[in-house]
Motif scaffolding. Structure first.
Motif, PDB file in Angstrom:
ATOM      1  N   GLU A  95     -39.585  28.193  56.756  1.00  0.00           N
ATOM      2  CA  GLU A  95     -38.654  26.468  56.831  1.00  0.00           C
ATOM      3  C   GLU A  95     -37.699  26.865  55.314  1.00  0.00           C
ATOM      4  O   GLU A  95     -35.996  27.252  56.079  1.00  0.00           O
ATOM      5  CB  GLU A  95     -39.273  25.186  56.850  1.00  0.00           C
ATOM      6  CG  GLU A  95     -38.202  24.444  56.891  1.00  0.00           C
ATOM      7  CD  GLU A  95     -39.685  23.352  57.344  1.00  0.00           C
ATOM      8  OE1 GLU A  95     -38.982  22.140  56.938  1.00  0.00           O
ATOM      9  OE2 GLU A  95     -40.747  22.845  57.730  1.00  0.00           O
ATOM     10  N   ALA A  99     -33.736  27.163  56.944  1.00  0.00           N
ATOM     11  CA  ALA A  99     -32.769  25.434  56.682  1.00  0.00           C
ATOM     12  C   ALA A  99     -31.169  26.467  55.697  1.00  0.00           C
ATOM     13  O   ALA A  99     -30.086  26.251  56.312  1.00  0.00           O
ATOM     14  CB  ALA A  99     -32.976  25.733  55.478  1.00  0.00           C
ATOM     15  N   THR A 102     -29.038  27.753  58.722  1.00  0.00           N
ATOM     16  CA  THR A 102     -28.858  27.106  59.273  1.00  0.00           C
ATOM     17  C   THR A 102     -26.825  26.685  59.155  1.00  0.00           C
ATOM     18  O   THR A 102     -25.898  26.704  59.680  1.00  0.00           O
ATOM     19  CB  THR A 102     -29.172  26.111  59.463  1.00  0.00           C
ATOM     20  OG1 THR A 102     -29.503  25.593  58.426  1.00  0.00           O
ATOM     21  CG2 THR A 102     -30.425  26.113  60.156  1.00  0.00           C
ATOM     22  N   ALA A 121     -30.566  22.282  61.685  1.00  0.00           N
ATOM     23  CA  ALA A 121     -32.232  23.008  60.753  1.00  0.00           C
ATOM     24  C   ALA A 121     -33.316  21.920  61.553  1.00  0.00           C
ATOM     25  O   ALA A 121     -34.072  23.489  61.815  1.00  0.00           O
ATOM     26  CB  ALA A 121     -31.464  22.547  59.380  1.00  0.00           C
TER      27      ALA A 121
END
Length: 147
Positions: A95, A99, A102, A121
């Motif tokens: 994750e 993130a 993005t 995201a």
């Protein structure tokens, strides 16, 4: 108004192509889809793959599964394949790494400065979850689009 894109997984191209023109098909097979406007499966997802994998965009577009149309050919809707390299990268993505990607992804020219990294995201986390489940089941990713 723009196109609506629905990202999903299927066991194979035949199953994915069957999604075209069938209402309620995702509920019938217990599949999860991710519906979005403004994130097309060719250029914008191709640029995402470039950022996630480091593969040059020209190499991505040469991949036989890059946005290849499958099933019936209609002007107002269709189903296209996504690359296996993208599926693997999304499935393995942490994750925090997603993130970070993005931020760069939101700045590509194809978003015309209109993309919010937080919205991207959220989209990317959901697509990553679909990819992880697809990988576990030996499935592939696809996108159904309609006008």
């Amino acid at each position: 108004m723009g196109n609506l894109y629905e990202y999903f997984s299927a066991a194979d191209d035949e199953e994915a192509a069957a999604a075209l023109g069938r209402k309620g098909w995702t509920q019938d097979r217990g599949a999860r889809t991710l519906a979005v406007k403004g994130i097309d499966p060719a250029v914008q997802i191709g640029r995402l793959e470039e950022l996630l994998t480091g593969r040059p965009y020209a190499q991505i577009t040469a991949d036989p599964r890059f946005a290849r149309r499958i099933g019936p050919s209609w002007a107002d809707r269709g189903v296209v394949t996504l690359t296996d390299t993208l599926t693997r990268a999304l499935a393995a993505g942490e994750e925090s790494d997603l993130a970070q990607v993005t931020v760069d992804w939101s700045q590509i020219a194809e978003f015309d400065g209109q993309a919010d990294p937080m919205d991207l995201a959220e989209f990317l986390f959901e697509l990553s979850a679909i990819a992880a489940r697809a990988s576990e089941r030996g499935h592939r990713l696809y996108c159904r689009w309609s006008r």
